[in-house]
Design a protein around this motif. Sequence first.
Motif, PDB file in Angstrom:
ATOM      1  N   MET A   1       0.821  -1.207   0.000  1.00  0.00           N
ATOM      2  CA  MET A   1       0.000   0.000   0.000  1.00  0.00           C
ATOM      3  C   MET A   1       0.861   1.266   0.000  1.00  0.00           C
ATOM      4  N   LEU A   2       1.971   1.235   0.708  1.00  0.00           N
ATOM      5  CA  LEU A   2       2.867   2.396   0.670  1.00  0.00           C
ATOM      6  C   LEU A   2       3.534   2.534  -0.700  1.00  0.00           C
ATOM      7  N   THR A   3       3.821   1.395  -1.344  1.00  0.00           N
ATOM      8  CA  THR A   3       4.331   1.454  -2.713  1.00  0.00           C
ATOM      9  C   THR A   3       3.276   2.056  -3.636  1.00  0.00           C
ATOM     10  N   GLY A   4       2.016   1.662  -3.431  1.00  0.00           N
ATOM     11  CA  GLY A   4       0.933   2.258  -4.204  1.00  0.00           C
ATOM     12  C   GLY A   4       0.833   3.753  -3.985  1.00  0.00           C
ATOM     13  N   ALA A   5       1.110   4.205  -2.762  1.00  0.00           N
ATOM     14  CA  ALA A   5       1.091   5.642  -2.479  1.00  0.00           C
ATOM     15  C   ALA A   5       2.178   6.366  -3.274  1.00  0.00           C
ATOM     16  N   VAL A   6       3.371   5.750  -3.354  1.00  0.00           N
ATOM     17  CA  VAL A   6       4.457   6.353  -4.131  1.00  0.00           C
ATOM     18  C   VAL A   6       4.066   6.434  -5.610  1.00  0.00           C
ATOM     19  N   VAL A   7       3.496   5.345  -6.122  1.00  0.00           N
ATOM     20  CA  VAL A   7       3.061   5.326  -7.524  1.00  0.00           C
ATOM     21  C   VAL A   7       2.021   6.410  -7.776  1.00  0.00           C
ATOM     22  N   THR A   8       1.096   6.581  -6.836  1.00  0.00           N
ATOM     23  CA  THR A   8       0.049   7.592  -6.987  1.00  0.00           C
ATOM     24  C   THR A   8       0.616   9.005  -6.953  1.00  0.00           C
ATOM     25  N   VAL A   9       1.545   9.248  -6.052  1.00  0.00           N
ATOM     26  CA  VAL A   9       2.186  10.566  -5.976  1.00  0.00           C
ATOM     27  C   VAL A   9       2.914  10.887  -7.282  1.00  0.00           C
ATOM     28  N   VAL A  10       3.632   9.902  -7.805  1.00  0.00           N
ATOM     29  CA  VAL A  10       4.316  10.097  -9.089  1.00  0.00           C
ATOM     30  C   VAL A  10       3.302  10.403 -10.187  1.00  0.00           C
ATOM     31  N   GLY A  11       2.186   9.710 -10.159  1.00  0.00           N
ATOM     32  CA  GLY A  11       1.159   9.927 -11.169  1.00  0.00           C
ATOM     33  C   GLY A  11       0.555  11.313 -11.115  1.00  0.00           C
ATOM     34  N   THR A  12       0.251  11.803  -9.905  1.00  0.00           N
ATOM     35  CA  THR A  12      -0.327  13.144  -9.786  1.00  0.00           C
ATOM     36  C   THR A  12       0.675  14.209 -10.204  1.00  0.00           C
ATOM     37  N   ALA A  13       1.958  14.009  -9.865  1.00  0.00           N
ATOM     38  CA  ALA A  13       2.989  14.962 -10.303  1.00  0.00           C
ATOM     39  C   ALA A  13       3.132  14.936 -11.821  1.00  0.00           C
TER      40      ALA A  13
ATOM     41  N   ALA B   1      -1.189  14.646  -1.772  1.00  0.00           N
ATOM     42  CA  ALA B   1      -0.938  13.204  -1.787  1.00  0.00           C
ATOM     43  C   ALA B   1       0.415  12.875  -1.177  1.00  0.00           C
ATOM     44  N   THR B   2       1.413  13.706  -1.463  1.00  0.00           N
ATOM     45  CA  THR B   2       2.757  13.471  -0.918  1.00  0.00           C
ATOM     46  C   THR B   2       2.751  13.572   0.602  1.00  0.00           C
ATOM     47  N   LEU B   3       2.139  14.626   1.127  1.00  0.00           N
ATOM     48  CA  LEU B   3       2.075  14.802   2.581  1.00  0.00           C
ATOM     49  C   LEU B   3       1.317  13.646   3.236  1.00  0.00           C
ATOM     50  N   ALA B   4       0.247  13.210   2.590  1.00  0.00           N
ATOM     51  CA  ALA B   4      -0.535  12.098   3.139  1.00  0.00           C
ATOM     52  C   ALA B   4       0.267  10.800   3.109  1.00  0.00           C
TER      53      ALA B   4
END
Length: 456
Positions: free
Chosen positions: A319-331, A423-426
């Motif tokens: 799930m934390l890896t998914g968070a990194v992927v999501t942050v990269v996607g939003t950026a 998303a990054t802060l979260a």
Amino acid sequence: MLCPADPHRETKSTQFTCAHLRTRVYVLSMPAAPSETSHVLAIPAFRRLFTAQVVALVGTGLLTVALGLLAYDIAGSSAGAVLGTALAIKMAAYVGVAPIVSVLTDRLPRKGVLVAADAVRAATALALPFVDQVWQVYVLIFVLQAASATFTPTFQAVIPSVVQDEDQYTRALTLSRLAYDLESLLSPLLAAVLLTVISFHTLFVGTSLGFVISAVMVLGTTLPKYVAPERGEPFMDRATTGVRAFLVNPALRGLLALNVVVASATALVVVNTVVYVRDLFGGSNSGVAIALGFYGAGSMAAALCIPIVLTFISDRRLMLTGAVVTVVGTAAAAIVAATASGGTAGWIHLGLVWTTLGAGTSMISTPSARVLRRESDDGSRTSIFTAQFSLSHAAFLITYPVAGWIGAQIGQVVAAIALSVLATLAALSAARLWSGSVSRSSPPRRETIFDASTGT
């Protein structure tokens, strides 16, 4: 030959054999990939409940299309305002009604609660074609979404008692995620086909029929005996039990932060895809559908891989890896907005970014119920799932306005940057709040060495 429990007591003649035995047993103790012979759909109760979910989702998809057309029929060019208000009412019902209804129904049989919620949804959908005032739409939408806020967390809390094996439960979550993604892709197409032969008012009948079939499927399902919780605490204490658990449990606090990550990416896609495609890329309505299709494809691809991936890594790491992927996607979405062009390269970049966002959010959302399942017991499960339902939707009360208002007033680049920062802060908060220490949400890997001296 038996191997001593202490390797230092082995003789030279037994060292090689014992080491070889330990190696072989260690390999055999590694998690295995899910077996097709133990598919979760082989469980009759889950099969019926999953069928009920799919049929209800199709009905909900038809409702989305029909509601938009009804709003335009009543309000004309102000239909957008009507739909925006209806969405706010939906979120208010999800956030505010769910915990209260959960307490009011906590001593009732789960099957009865689910069937009653479906009945209310069916009757409400059937009443929508007969309204001719905007306020009537708002009232009926609140009733329908309040019933959904009753049905969904109760349904989600029932599944762990039906599917008790963790590997099968993971596959059940994957199927559920696939159902949601396929519904978002196929329901608009189904509605478009039906509208060629019927009026949009008849779509509400299809919605109602979906809820009726769902109720019938649930009614025919044998559910495990439900043990009602004791009512020793005041009403408000019971209504906030799940929320308070999220504030004190490290895994649930991490999940609370990850909800904001998912909401940031989802708001970007749901609110601004049409703006990216139509305004920035000069595309058509079909282009909007294709872009959303990339998002759904990324989500489904990740969901299909998750059952196997979770045999090797913990929920937390995935799930934390998914968070990194999501942050990269939003950026990356901000970069796409800043360099938007109608050329082939621009469309490829948009498709890749939307696929990334779909995969990242799925990596968080799909296993989240596994965390809820482990961090609850039979007495607290409904309140925990209800709290997750409410809190995850509360995050959208923040991200929807950020995506919509900032995008409209300042620009899509700034909106994407704002969502990326959020998303990054979260994500950073989730990593900090959800410690890496072993807990019920992070079970130790099965690396126990066979002890031949005891036979265990």
